[in-house]
Design an enzyme around this catalytic site. Structure first.
Site, PDB file in Angstrom:
ATOM      1  N   GLU A 109       0.840  -1.209   0.000  1.00  0.00           N
ATOM      2  CA  GLU A 109       0.000   0.000   0.000  1.00  0.00           C
ATOM      3  C   GLU A 109       0.870   1.252   0.000  1.00  0.00           C
ATOM      4  O   GLU A 109       0.543   2.245  -0.651  1.00  0.00           O
ATOM      5  CB  GLU A 109      -0.940   0.000   1.206  1.00  0.00           C
ATOM      6  CG  GLU A 109      -1.948   1.125   1.191  1.00  0.00           C
ATOM      7  CD  GLU A 109      -2.924   1.058   0.036  1.00  0.00           C
ATOM      8  OE1 GLU A 109      -3.094   2.102  -0.646  1.00  0.00           O
ATOM      9  OE2 GLU A 109      -3.517  -0.008  -0.203  1.00  0.00           O
ATOM     10  N   GLU A 165       1.193   6.313  -7.125  1.00  0.00           N
ATOM     11  CA  GLU A 165       0.068   7.166  -7.512  1.00  0.00           C
ATOM     12  C   GLU A 165       0.422   8.643  -7.383  1.00  0.00           C
ATOM     13  O   GLU A 165       0.085   9.446  -8.264  1.00  0.00           O
ATOM     14  CB  GLU A 165      -1.166   6.839  -6.677  1.00  0.00           C
ATOM     15  CG  GLU A 165      -1.819   5.546  -7.073  1.00  0.00           C
ATOM     16  CD  GLU A 165      -3.108   5.268  -6.323  1.00  0.00           C
ATOM     17  OE1 GLU A 165      -3.427   6.007  -5.357  1.00  0.00           O
ATOM     18  OE2 GLU A 165      -3.795   4.313  -6.705  1.00  0.00           O
TER      19      GLU A 165
END
Length: 171
Positions: free
Chosen positions: A73, A80
């Site tokens: 994550e 991102e």
């Protein structure tokens, strides 16, 4: 070589590196709902596994699975952010890159869930733990409160919760 804007001409210490890493983890927890979901699930799994007779080896497997998901994550968040910085408008290659990073998190989370079920699926012990929690006048309200706080942490996030307290202080 660390850029001068970061060091301001000074030599970086090990403590500086750990501080940067801690800031990164805290930023991801503050800004990413999915990171808060993973952290909350990890806390519950690791806490309750202690009451299910988990061996040290099984506990190590749970820790590794948790670390894998949280690491994935973190990488996903970093990818991102970098993609969003590099490309302000829609780009199908950036979209695919972000999808692949999110897919890696999904794969790690699914396999972590498999590890959790493999290690923690002990129907008799789970039933006894549930009975202990939900029939106790002390444990039941504590569990409900912890679950409510966990949901608040996940969906509101620490910054929004802190904002609520700040508004109450001003009144």
């Amino acid at each position: 070589m660390v850029p001068d804007w970061k060091t301001k001409g000074k030599r970086r210490t090990l403590a500086d590196s750990f501080g940067d890493a801690a800031r990164g983890v805290l930023y991801a927890v503050k800004t990413e709902r999915n990171m808060r979901i993973h952290v909350t699930a990890a806390v519950y799994v690791l806490f309750f596994s202690r009451f299910l007779g988990v061996t040290r080896g099984e506990y190590a497997a749970l820790l590794l699975a948790v670390a894998l998901v949280i690491t994935a994550e973190g990488f996903n968040t970093a990818i991102e952010m970098l993609c969003d910085f590099a490309q302000k408008s829609y780009n199908r290659f950036i979209g695919r890159t972000k999808d692949i990073a999110a897919g890696a998190v999904l794969v790690s989370a699914v396999f972590a869930a498999f590890v959790g079920v493999t290690v923690l699926w002990r129907p008799a012990e789970l039933w006894a733990l549930a009975q202990t929690i939900f029939t106790s006048p002390v444990y039941c309200p504590l569990f409900v409160l912890a679950a409510a706080l966990a949901l608040l942490f996940i969906f509101a996030g620490p910054e929004k919760i802190a904002g609520w307290f700040e508004r109450k202080k001003k009144k």
